[in-house]
Scaffold this motif. Sequence first.
Motif, PDB file in Angstrom:
ATOM      1  N   GLU A  72       0.804  -1.218   0.000  1.00 54.91           N
ATOM      2  CA  GLU A  72       0.000   0.000   0.000  1.00 54.91           C
ATOM      3  C   GLU A  72       0.837   1.269   0.000  1.00 54.91           C
ATOM      4  O   GLU A  72       0.509   2.247  -0.675  1.00 54.91           O
ATOM      5  CB  GLU A  72      -0.939   0.013   1.208  1.00 54.91           C
ATOM      6  CG  GLU A  72      -1.923   1.169   1.192  1.00 54.91           C
ATOM      7  CD  GLU A  72      -3.021   1.005   2.233  1.00 54.91           C
ATOM      8  OE1 GLU A  72      -3.876   1.908   2.310  1.00 54.91           O
ATOM      9  OE2 GLU A  72      -3.016  -0.013   2.959  1.00 54.91           O
ATOM     10  N   TYR A  73       1.945   1.266   0.774  1.00 54.30           N
ATOM     11  CA  TYR A  73       2.739   2.483   0.922  1.00 54.30           C
ATOM     12  C   TYR A  73       4.160   2.350   0.367  1.00 54.30           C
ATOM     13  O   TYR A  73       4.918   3.310   0.419  1.00 54.30           O
ATOM     14  CB  TYR A  73       2.844   2.863   2.407  1.00 54.30           C
ATOM     15  CG  TYR A  73       1.523   2.935   3.107  1.00 54.30           C
ATOM     16  CD1 TYR A  73       0.553   3.844   2.723  1.00 54.30           C
ATOM     17  CD2 TYR A  73       1.228   2.074   4.172  1.00 54.30           C
ATOM     18  CE1 TYR A  73      -0.671   3.916   3.375  1.00 54.30           C
ATOM     19  CE2 TYR A  73       0.013   2.136   4.825  1.00 54.30           C
ATOM     20  CZ  TYR A  73      -0.935   3.049   4.430  1.00 54.30           C
ATOM     21  OH  TYR A  73      -2.135   3.105   5.075  1.00 54.30           O
ATOM     22  N   GLU A  74       4.516   1.176  -0.124  1.00 54.71           N
ATOM     23  CA  GLU A  74       5.878   0.880  -0.562  1.00 54.71           C
ATOM     24  C   GLU A  74       6.869   1.114   0.574  1.00 54.71           C
ATOM     25  O   GLU A  74       7.981   1.625   0.371  1.00 54.71           O
ATOM     26  CB  GLU A  74       6.246   1.733  -1.785  1.00 54.71           C
ATOM     27  CG  GLU A  74       5.389   1.431  -2.998  1.00 54.71           C
ATOM     28  CD  GLU A  74       5.800   2.222  -4.228  1.00 54.71           C
ATOM     29  OE1 GLU A  74       6.697   3.074  -4.096  1.00 54.71           O
ATOM     30  OE2 GLU A  74       5.239   1.981  -5.292  1.00 54.71           O
ATOM     31  N   GLY A  75       6.467   0.762   1.777  1.00 55.79           N
ATOM     32  CA  GLY A  75       7.309   0.944   2.960  1.00 55.79           C
ATOM     33  C   GLY A  75       6.519   1.602   4.064  1.00 55.79           C
ATOM     34  O   GLY A  75       5.351   1.277   4.291  1.00 55.79           O
ATOM     35  N   TYR A  76       7.142   2.542   4.775  1.00 56.86           N
ATOM     36  CA  TYR A  76       6.443   3.259   5.835  1.00 56.86           C
ATOM     37  C   TYR A  76       5.455   4.251   5.228  1.00 56.86           C
ATOM     38  O   TYR A  76       5.664   4.800   4.144  1.00 56.86           O
ATOM     39  CB  TYR A  76       7.442   3.988   6.736  1.00 56.86           C
ATOM     40  CG  TYR A  76       8.208   3.046   7.636  1.00 56.86           C
ATOM     41  CD1 TYR A  76       7.610   2.501   8.765  1.00 56.86           C
ATOM     42  CD2 TYR A  76       9.517   2.683   7.327  1.00 56.86           C
ATOM     43  CE1 TYR A  76       8.296   1.615   9.577  1.00 56.86           C
ATOM     44  CE2 TYR A  76      10.216   1.803   8.143  1.00 56.86           C
ATOM     45  CZ  TYR A  76       9.594   1.272   9.269  1.00 56.86           C
ATOM     46  OH  TYR A  76      10.282   0.386  10.064  1.00 56.86           O
ATOM     47  N   ALA A  77       4.360   4.458   5.949  1.00 60.24           N
ATOM     48  CA  ALA A  77       3.242   5.239   5.441  1.00 60.24           C
ATOM     49  C   ALA A  77       3.542   6.729   5.431  1.00 60.24           C
ATOM     50  O   ALA A  77       3.462   7.402   6.451  1.00 60.24           O
ATOM     51  CB  ALA A  77       1.992   4.960   6.281  1.00 60.24           C
ATOM     52  N   VAL A  78       3.923   7.244   4.274  1.00 59.79           N
ATOM     53  CA  VAL A  78       3.995   8.689   4.029  1.00 59.79           C
ATOM     54  C   VAL A  78       3.181   8.934   2.762  1.00 59.79           C
ATOM     55  O   VAL A  78       3.472   8.370   1.703  1.00 59.79           O
ATOM     56  CB  VAL A  78       5.435   9.200   3.900  1.00 59.79           C
ATOM     57  CG1 VAL A  78       6.074   9.361   5.260  1.00 59.79           C
ATOM     58  CG2 VAL A  78       6.295   8.282   3.038  1.00 59.79           C
ATOM     59  N   ILE A  79       2.157   9.776   2.870  1.00 56.74           N
ATOM     60  CA  ILE A  79       1.141   9.909   1.831  1.00 56.74           C
ATOM     61  C   ILE A  79       1.114  11.344   1.322  1.00 56.74           C
ATOM     62  O   ILE A  79       1.106  12.296   2.105  1.00 56.74           O
ATOM     63  CB  ILE A  79      -0.242   9.523   2.394  1.00 56.74           C
ATOM     64  CG1 ILE A  79      -0.188   8.116   3.022  1.00 56.74           C
ATOM     65  CG2 ILE A  79      -1.304   9.566   1.307  1.00 56.74           C
ATOM     66  CD1 ILE A  79      -1.385   7.798   3.891  1.00 56.74           C
ATOM     67  N   LYS A  80       1.075  11.512   0.012  1.00 59.27           N
ATOM     68  CA  LYS A  80       1.027  12.827  -0.586  1.00 59.27           C
ATOM     69  C   LYS A  80      -0.292  13.531  -0.313  1.00 59.27           C
ATOM     70  O   LYS A  80      -1.341  12.901  -0.177  1.00 59.27           O
ATOM     71  CB  LYS A  80       1.201  12.724  -2.111  1.00 59.27           C
ATOM     72  CG  LYS A  80       2.609  12.543  -2.601  1.00 59.27           C
ATOM     73  CD  LYS A  80       2.651  12.651  -4.116  1.00 59.27           C
ATOM     74  CE  LYS A  80       4.073  12.552  -4.633  1.00 59.27           C
ATOM     75  NZ  LYS A  80       4.123  12.723  -6.102  1.00 59.27           N
TER      76      LYS A  80
END
Length: 212
Positions: A72-80
């Motif tokens: 879902e996030y390609e790793g840790y969740a940092v979302i634009k």
Amino acid sequence: MKKIILMMIGLLASTIMMKAADSKMYIDTVTIVQGHDTIVDINLDNPTAKYVGMQCDLYLPAGITMQYDEDEYEGYAVIKTKRLANNHVLAANLSEGRYIILIYSPTNAYFKGTSGALFQTVLHADESLAPGTYTGYIRNLILGYITAESDDTAEIPFVIKVVDKSTATGIKEMTASKPANETEKIYDLQGREVSNMLPGNLYIVNGKKVVK
């Protein structure tokens, strides 16, 4: 099962840019249910400054973590958010007890607007975490901007040696081998296809650099 609400004090940090003392990154008070996730806005107010990138460290109290999901996030969740350009890249990594978050643009695209959520993350509260008020921190905030003025960093010289080809030793020139059943494609450095290679020039042959 009765839901118990956890209250986490907003994470605050002062901006450390000399030219933007009025810029501020902050997180409003976060509410998380034990054993659940919540989406969190990381806000940036920059009324007078324009930025192209950001780096900060996010420290979370024990029992509260940033969600990690490769799919879902390609790793840790940092979302634009809408404040970022299409080519802004977001990345996060866990190191020595803090999450290092990085935003950058290959073309130095500016952040949009002057206030509101710059990006989002997803925080998780352990089911065994006791109800109460906890504090997290944003630290080591760096906001990148573009300037034509010089800064206080001294020049750091390095040496580039160009060696005469006729006297150089231990340097192997690449020669291209023609793949089976495939016609060689030869291009000059301007991307033009050529039929013959001239001595002393550099060409691209089947995707490889070749010196004639």
